[in-house]
Design an enzyme around this catalytic site. Structure first.
Site, PDB file in Angstrom:
ATOM      1  N   SER A   1       0.834  -1.198   0.000  1.00 36.60           N
ATOM      2  CA  SER A   1       0.000   0.000   0.000  1.00 36.60           C
ATOM      3  C   SER A   1       0.878   1.262   0.000  1.00 36.60           C
ATOM      4  O   SER A   1       1.707   1.421  -0.900  1.00 36.60           O
ATOM      5  CB  SER A   1      -0.958  -0.053   1.198  1.00 36.60           C
TER       6      SER A   1
ATOM      7  N   ASP B   1      -8.760  -3.714  -6.568  1.00 37.98           N
ATOM      8  CA  ASP B   1      -8.261  -3.180  -5.297  1.00 37.98           C
ATOM      9  C   ASP B   1      -8.972  -1.859  -5.031  1.00 37.98           C
ATOM     10  O   ASP B   1      -8.902  -0.934  -5.839  1.00 37.98           O
ATOM     11  CB  ASP B   1      -6.749  -2.959  -5.400  1.00 37.98           C
TER      12      ASP B   1
ATOM     13  N   HIS C   1      -7.694  -5.454  -1.112  1.00 38.86           N
ATOM     14  CA  HIS C   1      -6.419  -4.763  -0.960  1.00 38.86           C
ATOM     15  C   HIS C   1      -5.364  -5.733  -0.439  1.00 38.86           C
ATOM     16  O   HIS C   1      -5.621  -6.453   0.515  1.00 38.86           O
ATOM     17  CB  HIS C   1      -6.620  -3.611   0.028  1.00 38.86           C
TER      18      HIS C   1
END
Length: 500
Positions: A209, A436, A465
């Site tokens: 991320s 995502d 995610h």
């Protein structure tokens, strides 16, 4: 300013009369020597984890432009490579955020790594500056002040502006000048101090991320010290800042459309509509009803805005259909199924920690880093946010107003230096799910273009995610790269069972 530039800059300010070999002369030649030559005092991190999981605390300069000034702590951890013969080096891990603590990753995330990776690398966790055990930042924020999910409404907009202004003011009052040094560039410099302290010429890295952006910034600042970098669920480096929020709203629309099509084909199961249009109508009728009378589902009262706020759920079609069907039953006064909890918007792989950390630390450090990095991407005028929220709610009805609304960065003071432009030819592997909700596919593709030496593995039909541990094809590509250094010959598409 990169470490080499800092060295040159400080050397130029050192008096030429300093005797050769004196402490001042040594400091002039290498102002970071006192940090890079630290000896970490390793100790067992805690009793609940194996004794092989060790922790230490390092000192780094708060301001790398003044290495002799204030210092700050960086908490690090490690599990040594399983094989001394096969050992390649260190693999630093970052869970995302910003604001995500990573000290526990060698045991929490590293447990999922293949044995061939754990044999070759010391797994290194660390809490970034201002986070967790690394001199944690705190703004004294209340629970309500930590809530960033604020839909646009004419009657509440003034309160939302005051919320954003209050968060920025409380952080400035509590942390003062320290805030301007809590940046991604300085965290990258901290990573390079960790490298030096561990006696490594290069580091390998796995970031998730926001951690993909951190890794890309390190690779830009220290390309010759960058070894094998895996970036899982990558953010668009050019949109890091306000654009990162808006990208989530843009992707939520196609995800919602996909969900309505999938659910319509399963009307006999979910009873939400025979066609995609009927499914969407059912959903928006439910939102309108919940705005009039909140729906009690599992002991939680959902307003229409609270339902929209769970937009990440729609990236997982089955989970979303189960949840919306349960909400519909609850709204009709029927007992819903206990399954189908909505999915929050995740920012990282961060783990809850029992250690003594201020309760607002993740929120405070997230705003501190994001706002210091990207202050110039946020308008100062509250009316601009009002206009953008109205416009984007019309464009992206599911969440456009949430993601374009006002945030504390509008009132933040700038960081100590401009953010990094990510562009280089460093080799890296990017892993990305097609669906995502937090770092959309387009962002991963943009990171791939910026890192010209990279390869990208896209999981077609991949939901949610973070890729690691969810797709064997993508996991295998990462394992091969980390253990052999071989990237895929060309970009690769992995397919989930539902995507032949």
């Amino acid at each position: 300013m990169a470490v080499g530039a800092v060295t040159a800059f400080l050397s130029a300010l050192t008096p030429a009369m300093a005797p050769a070999g004196s402490e001042a002369s040594v400091a002039a030649k290498d102002p970071l020597r006192q940090y890079s030559q630290q000896t970490p005092r390793w100790h067992r991190c805690d009793a609940k984890n194996p004794a092989t999981y060790q922790c230490a605390t390092l000192k780094v300069p708060l301001d790398y432009g003044n290495s002799g000034g204030k210092k700050t702590d960086i908490a690090i951890s490690r599990i040594k490579a399983g094989s001394a013969k096969e050992r390649r080096g260190v693999l630093l891990l970052n869970p995302g955020g910003p604001g995500g603590p990573g000290l526990d990753l060698p045991v929490s995330g590293g447990a999922d790594f293949p044995e061939e990776v754990k044999r070759r690398y010391d797994l290194i966790g660390f809490d970034p500056r201002g986070v967790g055990q690394s001199s944690p930042v705190s703004c004294g924020l209340t629970g309500d002040e930590q809530d960033l999910e604020r839909p646009y409404k004419t009657e509440t907009f003034a309160k939302d502006v005051q919320w954003a202004r209050t968060v920025a003011a409380k952080c400035q009052a509590r942390e003062g000048d320290r805030l301007r040094h809590l940046t991604t560039r300085n965290t990258a410099r901290d990573m390079d101090v960790i490298r030096a302290v561990l006696g490594e010429k290069k580091i390998s890295y796995m970031g998730f991320s926001y951690g993909t952006y951190l890794g890309a910034v390190y690779a830009r600042m220290f390309p010759r010290r960058t070894d094998r970098f895996v970036l899982d669920s990558a953010a668009d480096p050019a949109r890091y800042g306000r654009g990162m929020f808006q990208a989530m709203a843009e992707r939520a629309g196609p995800a919602f459309t996909r969900w309505s099509e999938w659910t319509a084909r399963r009307h006999t199961t979910y009873r939400l509509g025979h066609t995609p249009a009927e499914v969407r109508e059912t959903f928006w009728d439910l939102v309108a009803q919940a705005d009039r009378t909140p729906v009690d589902h599992g002991g939680t009262l959902f307003t229409g805005d609270a339902i929209r706020a769970r937009r990440a759920t729609f990236s997982r079609v089955q989970k979303a259909a189960t949840w919306v069907a349960a909400l519909k039953k609850a709204a009709e006064g029927r007992k819903p199924d206990p399954s189908g909890a909505p999915e929050q918007v995740p920012g990282s792989l961060r783990q809850a920690s029992a250690r003594d950390v201020p309760p607002d630390n993740e929120t405070a450090s997230a705003w501190a880093v994001l706002c210091a990095d990207t202050r110039t991407s946020w308008p100062r005028d509250p009316e601009q946010y009002r206009r953008d929220a109205i416009r984007d709610k019309a464009r992206y009805p599911l969440s456009g107003d949430f993601d374009s609304g006002i945030k504390p960065c509008a009132f933040w003071k700038p960081g100590s230096e401009p953010r990094t432009t990510v562009t280089n030819s460093v080799r890296a592997l990017i892993l990305q799910n097609e669906w995502d909700p937090s770092t959309p596919l387009a962002g991963g593709q943009a990171m791939h273009r910026a890192l010209r030496g990279s390869r990208m593995v896209t999981v077609a039909g991949g939901e949610g995610h973070i890729v690691n541990g969810t797709d064997s094809c993508a996991d295998n590509s990462a394992t091969v790269y980390l253990t052999t250094g071989r990237l895929p010959v060309k970009d690769l598409t992995c397919r989930t069972p539902s995507q032949p």
